[in-house]
Motif scaffolding. Sequence first.
Motif, PDB file in Angstrom:
ATOM      1  N   THR A   5       0.849  -1.186   0.000  1.00  0.00           N
ATOM      2  CA  THR A   5       0.000   0.000   0.000  1.00  0.00           C
ATOM      3  C   THR A   5       0.884   1.235   0.000  1.00  0.00           C
ATOM      4  OG1 THR A   5      -1.779  -1.138   1.160  1.00  0.00           O
ATOM      5  CG2 THR A   5      -1.801   1.269   1.241  1.00  0.00           C
ATOM      6  N   TYR A   6       0.644   2.084  -0.996  1.00  0.00           N
ATOM      7  CA  TYR A   6       1.340   3.359  -1.138  1.00  0.00           C
ATOM      8  C   TYR A   6       0.357   4.448  -0.729  1.00  0.00           C
ATOM      9  CZ  TYR A   6       4.450   0.633  -4.140  1.00  0.00           C
ATOM     10  OH  TYR A   6       5.312  -0.313  -4.640  1.00  0.00           O
ATOM     11  N   ARG A  14      -3.213   3.546  -2.241  1.00  0.00           N
ATOM     12  CA  ARG A  14      -3.338   2.665  -3.401  1.00  0.00           C
ATOM     13  C   ARG A  14      -2.681   1.348  -3.034  1.00  0.00           C
ATOM     14  NH1 ARG A  14      -2.222   7.634  -4.608  1.00  0.00           N
ATOM     15  NH2 ARG A  14      -3.288   8.740  -6.254  1.00  0.00           N
ATOM     16  N   THR A  15      -3.412   0.257  -3.093  1.00  0.00           N
ATOM     17  CA  THR A  15      -2.851  -1.059  -2.790  1.00  0.00           C
ATOM     18  C   THR A  15      -2.611  -1.795  -4.100  1.00  0.00           C
ATOM     19  OG1 THR A  15      -3.950  -1.102  -0.645  1.00  0.00           O
ATOM     20  CG2 THR A  15      -3.198  -3.214  -1.530  1.00  0.00           C
ATOM     21  N   MET A  25      10.057   0.213  -5.469  1.00  0.00           N
ATOM     22  CA  MET A  25      10.088   1.286  -6.467  1.00  0.00           C
ATOM     23  C   MET A  25       9.624   0.775  -7.836  1.00  0.00           C
ATOM     24  SD  MET A  25      13.105   2.941  -8.607  1.00  0.00           S
ATOM     25  CE  MET A  25      12.887   1.478  -9.583  1.00  0.00           C
ATOM     26  N   GLU A  26      10.127  -0.368  -8.273  1.00  0.00           N
ATOM     27  CA  GLU A  26       9.725  -0.919  -9.572  1.00  0.00           C
ATOM     28  C   GLU A  26       8.223  -1.171  -9.619  1.00  0.00           C
ATOM     29  OE1 GLU A  26      13.831  -3.284 -10.765  1.00  0.00           O
ATOM     30  OE2 GLU A  26      12.380  -4.259  -9.433  1.00  0.00           O
ATOM     31  N   ARG A  30       5.769   0.720 -12.315  1.00  0.00           N
ATOM     32  CA  ARG A  30       4.926  -0.085 -13.222  1.00  0.00           C
ATOM     33  C   ARG A  30       3.449   0.234 -13.078  1.00  0.00           C
ATOM     34  NH1 ARG A  30       8.668  -4.449 -12.411  1.00  0.00           N
ATOM     35  NH2 ARG A  30       7.528  -5.165 -10.625  1.00  0.00           N
ATOM     36  N   ASN A  31       3.073   0.742 -11.907  1.00  0.00           N
ATOM     37  CA  ASN A  31       1.663   1.007 -11.627  1.00  0.00           C
ATOM     38  C   ASN A  31       1.346   2.494 -11.513  1.00  0.00           C
ATOM     39  OD1 ASN A  31       0.284  -1.775 -11.135  1.00  0.00           O
ATOM     40  ND2 ASN A  31       2.300  -1.914 -10.190  1.00  0.00           N
ATOM     41  N   ASN A  32       2.248   3.332 -11.992  1.00  0.00           N
ATOM     42  CA  ASN A  32       2.033   4.785 -12.035  1.00  0.00           C
ATOM     43  C   ASN A  32       1.648   5.393 -10.690  1.00  0.00           C
ATOM     44  OD1 ASN A  32       2.526   4.968 -14.900  1.00  0.00           O
ATOM     45  ND2 ASN A  32       0.536   3.994 -15.167  1.00  0.00           N
TER      46      ASN A  32
END
Length: 106
Positions: A5-6, A14-15, A25-26, A30-32
């Motif tokens: 979760t960010y 956003r999970t 980070m990658e 990849r998920n913007n």
Amino acid sequence: MPKITYVDHAGTARTIDGEVGSTVMETAIRNNVPGIDAECGGACACATCHVYVDEAWADKVGPAEPMEQDMLDFASDVRATSRLCCQIRVTPELDGLVVTTPARQG
């Protein structure tokens, strides 16, 4: 897949499913995920993927290595749980990891 979760500085979460073996980070790139710039592409040569690891996860993620600690000198608003997410490898044990992005990078 481990879920990460960010949380942005405004509190929006956003999970995302992380791929084991990639980095936090990658997964973000990849998920913007906003707030993770990653200008060096994960080479630990900048501080634009700075995150705050949720205190509950700090021990599981572990401390920053010396090279990462040096790069954190270039980050804004460094805290005790600050890490460069290019240096956090996604593992099954990190399922549920929560990281927060700072108000600004670098």
